[in-house]
Motif scaffolding. Structure first.
Motif, mmCIF file in Angstrom:
data_model
loop_
_atom_site.group_PDB
_atom_site.id
_atom_site.type_symbol
_atom_site.label_atom_id
_atom_site.label_comp_id
_atom_site.label_asym_id
_atom_site.label_seq_id
_atom_site.Cartn_x
_atom_site.Cartn_y
_atom_site.Cartn_z
ATOM 1 N N GLU A 87 0.844 -1.196 0.000
ATOM 2 C CA GLU A 87 0.000 0.000 0.000
ATOM 3 C C GLU A 87 0.874 1.238 0.000
ATOM 4 O O GLU A 87 2.024 1.218 0.458
ATOM 5 N N PRO A 88 0.369 2.356 -0.529
ATOM 6 C CA PRO A 88 1.156 3.599 -0.564
ATOM 7 C C PRO A 88 1.484 4.090 0.841
ATOM 8 O O PRO A 88 0.670 3.972 1.758
ATOM 9 N N MET A 97 -0.256 8.771 -5.433
ATOM 10 C CA MET A 97 0.904 7.888 -5.564
ATOM 11 C C MET A 97 1.193 7.558 -7.017
ATOM 12 O O MET A 97 2.332 7.665 -7.488
ATOM 13 N N PHE A 98 0.182 7.163 -7.773
ATOM 14 C CA PHE A 98 0.422 6.741 -9.141
ATOM 15 C C PHE A 98 0.804 7.908 -10.044
ATOM 16 O O PHE A 98 1.379 7.713 -11.113
ATOM 17 N N LEU A 99 0.499 9.126 -9.603
ATOM 18 C CA LEU A 99 0.897 10.321 -10.362
ATOM 19 C C LEU A 99 2.252 10.865 -9.917
ATOM 20 O O LEU A 99 2.741 11.851 -10.475
ATOM 21 N N TRP A 165 13.398 7.546 -9.394
ATOM 22 C CA TRP A 165 13.493 7.311 -10.829
ATOM 23 C C TRP A 165 13.450 8.677 -11.527
ATOM 24 O O TRP A 165 13.149 9.700 -10.890
ATOM 25 N N PRO A 166 13.738 8.763 -12.821
ATOM 26 C CA PRO A 166 13.709 10.048 -13.529
ATOM 27 C C PRO A 166 12.322 10.690 -13.460
ATOM 28 O O PRO A 166 11.303 10.029 -13.638
ATOM 29 N N GLU A 167 12.281 11.994 -13.239
ATOM 30 C CA GLU A 167 11.032 12.695 -12.978
ATOM 31 C C GLU A 167 10.113 12.829 -14.193
ATOM 32 O O GLU A 167 8.945 13.184 -14.038
ATOM 33 N N GLU A 168 10.616 12.527 -15.366
ATOM 34 C CA GLU A 168 9.734 12.697 -16.529
ATOM 35 C C GLU A 168 8.666 11.609 -16.618
ATOM 36 O O GLU A 168 7.762 11.697 -17.446
ATOM 37 N N ALA A 172 3.038 5.253 -12.052
ATOM 38 C CA ALA A 172 2.108 4.350 -12.734
ATOM 39 C C ALA A 172 2.696 3.859 -14.054
ATOM 40 O O ALA A 172 2.575 2.672 -14.396
ATOM 41 N N GLU A 173 3.353 4.754 -14.812
ATOM 42 C CA GLU A 173 3.955 4.369 -16.080
ATOM 43 C C GLU A 173 5.041 3.322 -15.877
ATOM 44 O O GLU A 173 5.111 2.316 -16.586
#
Length: 429
Positions: A87-88, A97-99, A165-168, A172-173
């Motif tokens: 869970e987040p 979280m996913f954004l 991870w890289p901010e771009e 979710a991706e």
């Protein structure tokens, strides 16, 4: 009946491995359907479900979506470390979280933890034709670090994992590109490409579960259209299914078992629909049951104390079985509180949402439903056949007033398939 003294050994039955469905039938609505109606059993197929339901009834679905919660990292030594998202943690809301971009924290289970005592793990994937590296760092035990967050129960085996991870890219991706869909451990096989479709309901929308609400796996667009034609009113809510759904009961009696906590979201429209239907519903799956029945106790809370926050609406495991927490002063000022029925409870919850200008209720529940429980909202239940000595089997026993053995014996004698990818039942009591 004292529910805490229930012996889990009384809910055992022999389930041969060949009766555990490793894959679903195709098409999914051609699974078998056992209809239990006041002691009478009918054998049919799931696509005929609508004909067994009362016209004009309200059917409630859990629209949660299973996420690719398993991430595999490999150390320089070659050791494989599995990080299983539970869970987040930060941000705590699923949508936020996913954004997230660049950084987030999750409560996780860690496989092969003894090989990861320190340091940062890295996983490089290809996303949008570019290499992207995800880093994971241990943040300590969740139980210790979440001591200042009493409203968020955790397990003593979960850990806070820090991801960067890289901010771009959004989290979710990356999860879609790097994660693996978690199928139930009792299937004893690796996740296959087909599971990406078959282990999701056709109406799944809201990402967050690590296990599917499996009663919903039988529905197809054709069955949903047939329900509409039959005059069934459909509503959706969200309960994100946690890994605790597979947690075995290890204590001899239920009083020693700790239920997992799960996040729920219910919109105002759903509560209004419940009132229109006299707070009586057909629940699709045990997760919908747990959510709907939890609403009753949340309504009791806000009826007694209108100043509660969403976090304070959390339903504790044994709350339904304990004496009312209302004070004598509260019941003397409002005698109706002592005998609040489901309609008044849901109405109190709606009024509380009005005061707090909320269109959706976000809360959590740890409720256990077992023999001795009085159902307030759920009148019909669509559910699969569950594992021996599981809390889900206790829920079925409570709903059928102890007749679960007759139902399961019939299912075993008539070649029904069991567990997540197995056949279905409609229980009417």
């Amino acid at each position: 009946m004292d529910t805490k003294n229930i012996s889990i050994s009384d809910f055992n039955y022999e389930l041969p491995d060949e009766r555990i469905a490793k894959f679903p039938v195709t098409p999914r609505d051609h699974s078998q359907l056992l209809v239990y109606d006041h002691g009478h059993i009918i054998d049919d197929h799931f696509f005929n479900l609508p004909q067994y339901l009362p016209k004009g009834a309200l059917m409630v679905f859990n629209n949660t979506k299973v996420i690719r919660a398993r991430l595999h990292f490999r150390k320089d030594t070659g050791a494989l470390i599995e990080v299983f998202l539970l869970e987040p943690y930060a941000p705590a809301e699923y949508e936020q979280m996913f954004l997230s971009r660049g950084h987030c924290q999750w409560l996780c289970l860690v496989g092969n933890l003894k090989k990861w005592k320190e340091g940062t793990l890295s996983l490089t994937i290809t996303h949008q034709q570019h290499p992207v590296t995800i880093h994971a760092t241990r943040g300590g035990s969740a139980q210790r670090l979440s001591a200042d967050q009493p409203s968020r129960p955790t397990t003593d085996t979960s850990h806070i994992i820090d991801f960067t991870w890289p901010e771009e890219f959004t989290f979710a991706e990356l999860l879609e590109a790097a994660g693996q869909l978690p199928i139930p451990p009792y299937l004893n096989r690796e996740t296959q490409q087909s599971d990406l479709t078959t282990y999701q309901t056709v109406y799944s929308k809201i990402k967050g579960s690590v296990a599917a609400p499996t009663a919903g796996l039988h529905f197809t667009p054709e069955v949903l259209a047939a329900l509409d034609a039959h005059g069934i009113d459909r509503e959706e809510l969200t309960l994100h299914v946690g890994a605790g759904t597979f947690k075995p009961v290890k204590s001899e009696t239920m009083g020693g078992h700790v239920m997992h906590s799960e996040h729920i979201c219910v919109h105002r429209q759903t509560l209004e629909k419940l009132l229109q239907h006299d707070c009586q519903a057909i629940a699709v799956g045990t997760t919908s049951v747990r959510t709907l029945e939890s609403l009753y106790y949340m309504g009791l809370k806000v009826a007694a104390n209108p100043d509660l926050t969403e976090e304070e609406l959390h339903v504790e495991q044994w709350e339904p079985y304990e004496p009312s927490t209302l004070t004598p002063q509260q019941t003397s000022l409002n005698p109706q509180l002592s005998t609040l029925n489901s309609q008044r409870s849901v109405q109190a919850l709606l009024q509380w949402m009005d005061r707090n200008d909320l269109e959706a209720l976000h809360a959590s529940t740890q409720i256990i439903i077992a023999p001795g429980y009085d159902f307030h909202i759920v009148k019909y239940l669509v559910t699969n056949f569950h594992q021996p000595q599981s809390t889900l089997l206790l829920l079925v026993s409570a709903f059928t007033k102890g007749r679960w053995r007759d139902i399961y014996r019939h299912a075993l004698d008539h070649d029904y398939r069991f567990l997540s990818y197995g056949d279905s039942s409609l229980l009417k009591v």
